[in-house]
Write a protein that holds these residues in place. Structure first.
Motif, short mmCIF file in Angstrom:
data_model
loop_
_atom_site.label_atom_id
_atom_site.label_comp_id
_atom_site.label_asym_id
_atom_site.label_seq_id
_atom_site.Cartn_x
_atom_site.Cartn_y
_atom_site.Cartn_z
N LYS A 160 0.83 -1.21 0.00
CA LYS A 160 0.00 0.00 0.00
C LYS A 160 0.86 1.26 0.00
O LYS A 160 0.60 2.21 -0.74
CB LYS A 160 -0.93 -0.01 1.21
N SER A 161 1.90 1.26 0.81
CA SER A 161 2.80 2.42 0.87
C SER A 161 3.54 2.61 -0.44
O SER A 161 3.72 3.74 -0.92
CB SER A 161 3.81 2.25 2.01
N GLN A 162 3.96 1.49 -1.04
CA GLN A 162 4.75 1.56 -2.27
C GLN A 162 3.96 2.20 -3.41
O GLN A 162 4.54 2.90 -4.25
CB GLN A 162 5.24 0.16 -2.65
N LYS A 163 2.66 1.97 -3.45
CA LYS A 163 1.83 2.59 -4.50
C LYS A 163 1.91 4.11 -4.44
O LYS A 163 1.96 4.79 -5.47
CB LYS A 163 0.38 2.16 -4.34
N VAL A 164 1.92 4.65 -3.23
CA VAL A 164 2.01 6.09 -3.04
C VAL A 164 3.38 6.58 -3.51
O VAL A 164 3.50 7.59 -4.22
CB VAL A 164 1.77 6.47 -1.57
N TRP A 217 5.29 5.19 -5.65
CA TRP A 217 5.37 5.06 -7.11
C TRP A 217 4.67 6.22 -7.81
O TRP A 217 5.22 6.81 -8.74
CB TRP A 217 4.76 3.73 -7.56
N ASN A 218 3.48 6.55 -7.35
CA ASN A 218 2.72 7.64 -7.96
C ASN A 218 3.47 8.96 -7.87
O ASN A 218 3.53 9.74 -8.83
CB ASN A 218 1.35 7.76 -7.29
N ASP A 219 4.07 9.21 -6.72
CA ASP A 219 4.88 10.43 -6.53
C ASP A 219 6.06 10.45 -7.50
O ASP A 219 6.41 11.49 -8.07
CB ASP A 219 5.38 10.53 -5.09
#
Length: 324
Positions: free
Chosen positions: A264-268, A270-272
């Protein structure tokens, strides 16, 4: 081969001396990415969560930057139990676990939300478990974005623009078939050689996600980036079954829950990273092209048809994904 054997020997010595120190069970995790990469940041969250959930009884020592070899070499180290955990592309993993080939089919996912729903649902979890018979148990998926074309001299606006262009791809049959179906000439090549190949005109372009396009400095020699988003291969966090089987039921819960939280944290992260990378590319003068994706999707349909014909046993997985 010698490099892999040396790494295995080296790690076996380490594990014998440091697997458990001061009542802390240490897991060894190796990957090939730089420490600035959003996937590495996700792995740091995995380490943080595991230490917290276990009350300090478990921890992770990370070997980034390809210190212990390529993705394939580290996978082999997992299989023999020298390394506990790694992160690899689903493309690399498909050479070990055939079901991962499905995730590389062009335009398989309707959008990002559909991809996440599939990966975090029944189909995605089933594929993660398929690796266990090859001693590679999937823990979770990490976002690796969507791959798009970038070129040095000619912009790609429609599939016809690919005709005659040499496009670097991973040494993966799905990627090769995809580029060829669109009219390009797929050219497998080491990623490390690509900058010079683009600069010297050995290849006319390549395909990758925005963070990789920028972190590799390929935007310096490729001034056209076409966001056709033809494939969305995820990264996979894996644990070797030889190590997994040494864990207690409680420890397994800690590891799995920590992996899920890190995803879940990695998705954020990645988007950044995507947003930041696109800004860097634009400021460097790269033309960002938003094509009509339906044209690319239609032209690449033969890739899916050929895959289903060659692998009829995969049709059930593909249909479940389409219907989700």
């Amino acid at each position: 081969m010698l490099h892999r054997l040396f790494c295995a020997f080296f790690l076996l010595i380490i594990l014998q001396g440091c697997e458990k120190k001061d009542d802390v069970k240490m897991m060894y995790l190796a990957h090939t990415l730089p420490q600035t990469h959003p996937v590495h940041k996700g792995i740091l969250e995995f380490k943080k969560a595991l230490k917290l959930k276990s009350g300090g009884k478990m921890d992770i020592k990370i070997f980034p930057d390809g210190q212990l070899g390529s993705e394939r070499e580290v996978l082999e180290l997992l299989q023999i139990g020298s390394v506990a955990v790694t992160k690899v592309s689903a493309a690399t993993l498909s050479n070990f676990v055939p079901e991962y080939h499905v995730l590389g089919i062009p335009y398989l996912f309707r959008n990002k939300q559909h991809q996440f729903d599939v990966l975090e649902g029944e189909v995605g979890k089933s594929i993660l478990e398929k690796g266990s018979k090859f001693w590679l148990r999937g823990l979770c998926y990490y976002d690796a974005g969507s791959r798009s074309f970038y070129t040095s001299k000619k912009a790609i606006r429609t599939p016809e623009d690919l005709k005659g262009l040499k496009i670097r791809v991973m040494n993966n049959q799905m990627a090769i078939n995809m580029v060829n179906s669109l009219g390009g000439s797929a050219t497998p090549m080491s990623f490390g050689e690509l900058y010079t190949a683009l600069q010297q005109g050995v290849v006319d372009g390549a395909e990758n996600n925005p963070p990789s396009f920028v972190s590799s400095n390929h935007y310096e020699v490729s001034k056209y980036y076409t966001l056709d988003q033809h494939s969305s291969l995820p990264d996979v966090l894996l644990i070797g079954t030889k190590y997994w089987d040494t864990l207690s039921d409680e420890e397994k819960v800690w590891v799995q829950e920590s992996a899920d939280e890190s995803s879940k944290s990695q998705k954020v992260f990645w988007n950044d990273s995507v947003n930041e990378s696109m800004e860097i590319a634009k400021k460097a003068g790269v033309e960002i092209i938003i094509p009509e994706k339906a044209l690319f999707q239609e032209k690449s349909k033969p890739v899916l048809e050929a895959f289903e014909k060659e692998h009829p046993e995969m049709s059930g997985i593909i249909n479940k994904i389409k219907n989700q």
